[in-house]
Write an enzyme that holds these catalytic residues in place. Sequence first.
Site, PDB file in Angstrom:
ATOM      1  N   ASP A 122      60.861  98.016  91.068  1.00  0.00           N
ATOM      2  CA  ASP A 122      60.722  99.335  91.695  1.00  0.00           C
ATOM      3  C   ASP A 122      61.106  99.348  93.171  1.00  0.00           C
ATOM      4  O   ASP A 122      60.566 100.143  93.956  1.00  0.00           O
ATOM      5  CB  ASP A 122      59.274  99.867  91.543  1.00  0.00           C
ATOM      6  CG  ASP A 122      58.869  99.971  90.089  1.00  0.00           C
ATOM      7  OD1 ASP A 122      59.755 100.241  89.256  1.00  0.00           O
ATOM      8  OD2 ASP A 122      57.671  99.788  89.799  1.00  0.00           O
TER       9      ASP A 122
ATOM     10  N   LYS B 196      66.330 100.026  93.213  1.00  0.00           N
ATOM     11  CA  LYS B 196      67.636  99.553  92.706  1.00  0.00           C
ATOM     12  C   LYS B 196      68.470 100.724  92.194  1.00  0.00           C
ATOM     13  O   LYS B 196      69.676 100.773  92.387  1.00  0.00           O
ATOM     14  CB  LYS B 196      67.428  98.534  91.556  1.00  0.00           C
ATOM     15  CG  LYS B 196      66.660  97.299  91.961  1.00  0.00           C
ATOM     16  CD  LYS B 196      66.346  96.414  90.783  1.00  0.00           C
ATOM     17  CE  LYS B 196      65.372  96.999  89.787  1.00  0.00           C
ATOM     18  NZ  LYS B 196      63.999  97.191  90.288  1.00  0.00           N
TER      19      LYS B 196
ATOM     20  N   GLY C  33      62.521 101.525  84.975  1.00  0.00           N
ATOM     21  CA  GLY C  33      62.580 102.952  85.305  1.00  0.00           C
ATOM     22  C   GLY C  33      63.311 103.063  86.627  1.00  0.00           C
ATOM     23  O   GLY C  33      62.777 102.666  87.659  1.00  0.00           O
ATOM     24  N   HIS C  34      64.548 103.510  86.584  1.00  0.00           N
ATOM     25  CA  HIS C  34      65.374 103.570  87.796  1.00  0.00           C
ATOM     26  C   HIS C  34      65.606 105.032  88.171  1.00  0.00           C
ATOM     27  O   HIS C  34      66.199 105.796  87.407  1.00  0.00           O
ATOM     28  CB  HIS C  34      66.716 102.855  87.557  1.00  0.00           C
ATOM     29  CG  HIS C  34      66.562 101.388  87.282  1.00  0.00           C
ATOM     30  ND1 HIS C  34      67.597 100.558  86.967  1.00  0.00           N
ATOM     31  CD2 HIS C  34      65.458 100.602  87.304  1.00  0.00           C
ATOM     32  CE1 HIS C  34      67.144  99.325  86.798  1.00  0.00           C
ATOM     33  NE2 HIS C  34      65.842  99.330  86.985  1.00  0.00           N
TER      34      HIS C  34
ATOM     35  N   GLN D  31      63.885  95.127  86.858  1.00  0.00           N
ATOM     36  CA  GLN D  31      62.734  94.369  87.352  1.00  0.00           C
ATOM     37  C   GLN D  31      63.069  93.696  88.695  1.00  0.00           C
ATOM     38  O   GLN D  31      63.890  94.223  89.422  1.00  0.00           O
ATOM     39  CB  GLN D  31      62.257  93.337  86.306  1.00  0.00           C
ATOM     40  CG  GLN D  31      61.587  93.962  85.091  1.00  0.00           C
ATOM     41  CD  GLN D  31      62.551  94.439  84.014  1.00  0.00           C
ATOM     42  OE1 GLN D  31      63.419  93.704  83.600  1.00  0.00           O
ATOM     43  NE2 GLN D  31      62.387  95.665  83.548  1.00  0.00           N
TER      44      GLN D  31
HETATM   45  P1  GDP Z   1      63.871 100.891  90.781  1.00  0.00           P
HETATM   46  O1  GDP Z   1      63.145 100.604  89.536  1.00  0.00           O
HETATM   47  O2  GDP Z   1      64.095  99.673  91.621  1.00  0.00           O
HETATM   48  O3  GDP Z   1      65.153 101.651  90.575  1.00  0.00           O
HETATM   49  O4  GDP Z   1      62.925 101.836  91.654  1.00  0.00           O
HETATM   50  P2  GDP Z   1      62.076 103.114  91.111  1.00  0.00           P
HETATM   51  O5  GDP Z   1      63.009 104.212  90.831  1.00  0.00           O
HETATM   52  O6  GDP Z   1      61.141 102.701  90.036  1.00  0.00           O
HETATM   53  O7  GDP Z   1      61.184 103.410  92.374  1.00  0.00           O
HETATM   54  C1  GDP Z   1      61.744 103.623  93.623  1.00  0.00           C
HETATM   55  C2  GDP Z   1      61.267 104.996  94.156  1.00  0.00           C
HETATM   56  O8  GDP Z   1      61.598 105.075  95.516  1.00  0.00           O
HETATM   57  C3  GDP Z   1      61.959 106.167  93.496  1.00  0.00           C
HETATM   58  O9  GDP Z   1      61.038 107.218  93.390  1.00  0.00           O
HETATM   59  C4  GDP Z   1      63.071 106.525  94.475  1.00  0.00           C
HETATM   60  O10 GDP Z   1      63.452 107.891  94.412  1.00  0.00           O
HETATM   61  C5  GDP Z   1      62.401 106.219  95.777  1.00  0.00           C
HETATM   62  N1  GDP Z   1      63.251 105.800  96.882  1.00  0.00           N
HETATM   63  C6  GDP Z   1      64.313 104.945  96.888  1.00  0.00           C
HETATM   64  N2  GDP Z   1      64.728 104.712  98.144  1.00  0.00           N
HETATM   65  C7  GDP Z   1      63.929 105.426  98.955  1.00  0.00           C
HETATM   66  C8  GDP Z   1      63.819 105.568 100.378  1.00  0.00           C
HETATM   67  O11 GDP Z   1      64.541 104.971 101.148  1.00  0.00           O
HETATM   68  N3  GDP Z   1      62.815 106.390 100.851  1.00  0.00           N
HETATM   69  C9  GDP Z   1      61.971 107.045 100.016  1.00  0.00           C
HETATM   70  N4  GDP Z   1      61.036 107.811 100.570  1.00  0.00           N
HETATM   71  N5  GDP Z   1      62.029 106.920  98.686  1.00  0.00           N
HETATM   72  C10 GDP Z   1      62.983 106.114  98.163  1.00  0.00           C
HETATM   73  P1  IMO Z   2      62.198  98.292  87.228  1.00  0.00           P
HETATM   74  O1  IMO Z   2      63.540  97.918  86.656  1.00  0.00           O
HETATM   75  C1  IMO Z   2      58.040  97.194  87.924  1.00  0.00           C
HETATM   76  C2  IMO Z   2      56.115  94.691  84.873  1.00  0.00           C
HETATM   77  C3  IMO Z   2      55.017  95.312  84.060  1.00  0.00           C
HETATM   78  C4  IMO Z   2      54.168  94.097  83.773  1.00  0.00           C
HETATM   79  C5  IMO Z   2      55.193  92.987  83.594  1.00  0.00           C
HETATM   80  C6  IMO Z   2      55.529  92.673  82.161  1.00  0.00           C
HETATM   81  O2  IMO Z   2      61.902  99.745  87.199  1.00  0.00           O
HETATM   82  O3  IMO Z   2      62.021  97.664  88.575  1.00  0.00           O
HETATM   83  P2  IMO Z   2      56.864  93.962  80.242  1.00  0.00           P
HETATM   84  O4  IMO Z   2      56.604  95.282  79.604  1.00  0.00           O
HETATM   85  O5  IMO Z   2      58.200  93.831  80.853  1.00  0.00           O
HETATM   86  O6  IMO Z   2      56.575  92.803  79.335  1.00  0.00           O
HETATM   87  O7  IMO Z   2      55.784  93.869  81.433  1.00  0.00           O
HETATM   88  O8  IMO Z   2      56.348  93.419  84.265  1.00  0.00           O
HETATM   89  N1  IMO Z   2      57.394  95.422  84.863  1.00  0.00           N
HETATM   90  C7  IMO Z   2      57.851  96.142  85.904  1.00  0.00           C
HETATM   91  N2  IMO Z   2      57.296  96.436  87.095  1.00  0.00           N
HETATM   92  N3  IMO Z   2      59.278  97.627  87.646  1.00  0.00           N
HETATM   93  C8  IMO Z   2      59.870  97.325  86.475  1.00  0.00           C
HETATM   94  O9  IMO Z   2      61.154  97.631  86.202  1.00  0.00           O
HETATM   95  C9  IMO Z   2      59.137  96.585  85.507  1.00  0.00           C
HETATM   96  N4  IMO Z   2      59.392  96.150  84.261  1.00  0.00           N
HETATM   97  C10 IMO Z   2      58.338  95.434  83.885  1.00  0.00           C
HETATM   98  O10 IMO Z   2      54.332  96.297  84.792  1.00  0.00           O
HETATM   99  O11 IMO Z   2      53.383  93.771  84.894  1.00  0.00           O
HETATM  100 MG    MG Z   3      61.397 101.203  88.526  1.00  0.00          MG
END
Ligand code: GDP
Ligand code: IMO
Ligand code: MG
Length: 429
Positions: A13, A16, A40-41, A225
């Site tokens: 999270d 990416k 979840g991206h 991840q």
């Molecule tokens: P990922 O799994 O690495 O793609 O990240 P997620 O989407 O799960 O979580 C990242 C969150 O941060 C999302 O809600 C993005 O919209 C938000 N985000 C990304 N870059 C920035 C930033 O520079 N500032 C803020 N405020 N939010 C950001």
């Molecule tokens: P993105 O790509 C954050 C965590 C789960 C749990 C552990 C194992 O959005 O960054 P699993 O279901 O994969 O066997 O769970 O890994 N986990 C993540 N945490 N971002 C993710 O993906 C994750 N994918 C798995 O919360 O602790």
């Molecule tokens: Mg994510």
Amino acid sequence: MPAYAIIGGQWGDEGKGKVVDFLSGEADIVARFNGGNNAGHTVITDLGEFKFHSIPVGILRPSTTCIIGNGVVVNPDAFLEEIYSLQARSVDVSRLCISDRAHVIMPYHTMLDRLEEGIRAEGGGALGTTGMGIGPAYMDKAARTGIRMVDLLDEKALLTRLSFVLEQKNALITKLYVGEPLSLDETYEKCRVWGRELKDYIKPVEPILQEALAAGKRIILEGAQGAMLDIDHGTYPYVTSSSSTVGGACTGLGISPKHIKEIAGVYKAYTTRVGTGPLPTELNDEIGDFIRKRAWEYGTTTGRPRRCGWFDAVAARYSVDINGITSAVITRLDVLDGISPIRVCVAYRLNGEIINRFPTNASTLEACEPVYEDLPGWEKPTASARNIADLPQEAVNYVERLEQLMGCSIDVISTGPGRDEAIIVRSMF
Ligand code: GDP
Ligand code: IMO
Ligand code: MG
């Protein structure tokens, strides 16, 4: 020739999705190489917010080919749902393909994930998995009892294989977990429908990638991840079941490391983690709650609150080293606006001794106390800044200190969730 890997540098999270999205505007191919719909991206464009689970975020770019690699495990129902929701928003998905070598997340995988997690929770050792069947699907892959995408296209052979595998799974479900067995007829029928619905997407992807590399096209390797959740290098056993570090990009797509020109590590300006496992800099206080609320730190896939803490430079340096990060991206700097002082963990204290190395054992990491350095925060907002000159000096100092501690240049600073809310210090392309 070149491929560019985008790797999560922390516990997932990191942002990416946003980084891959803005880079994919200048890419020919975006290819996912690991994980499944546990990811979840998030991407925010003029069309609104998109949350991608299995499909590469490059699909939003009208001429970018998108590939789901062999290293990914795919839940066909979740995949199709994602396709339909993109189509409902007029996104063209015809440039998408899935490796015929990718493994299928079967109904018994999601069932077993939840049953196993239930048993672990009873013993006080829950991993906090996403419940998406990720671990059981990769277990079957390693045990050589997996069903691959290519198997969905050969109905006769599939029936023979599924009959054998389902008997094993049902024995496990009924005898060990005292659950209800799955019907062979229903499971087989489901697979036949999946095969028919997915057949146009399923193909060998190695030739597509090799031809693109030979033609000098630009390929983005989208990681899911983060390094600390990697099956080998993460905080085992509190990890996912795939290789989320850079090696996974090669094995998960069938490309040689020699093609990877840059390895970008994405890091939040602080730290979050979903699920259980050690998190040395965790803030169980009002600052942690403030960050969670301000940044809406809730899981994209499961909605669970993310645990929040200060930036952990020991963990970050470790992930720079094991991935050979050539270019770091710092996201969510704006979330720290107005917080002062800002703490950075520069070492750990373990049994009275200072250590700088990231420990192997989760229990050792659990026993580590962070050693903090305090840096002054800033008043002037960094949100939406597009140039270094727009940042308050304290924010520049913070980024520079992270750079020193990580041992890697920070080439992009993200200052908001929107596509263009970033400062490009050095362009990767
Ligand atoms: P990922 O799994 O690495 O793609 O990240 P997620 O989407 O799960 O979580 C990242 C969150 O941060 C999302 O809600 C993005 O919209 C938000 N985000 C990304 N870059 C920035 C930033 O520079 N500032 C803020 N405020 N939010 C950001
Ligand atoms: P993105 O790509 C954050 C965590 C789960 C749990 C552990 C194992 O959005 O960054 P699993 O279901 O994969 O066997 O769970 O890994 N986990 C993540 N945490 N971002 C993710 O993906 C994750 N994918 C798995 O919360 O602790
Ligand atoms: Mg994510």
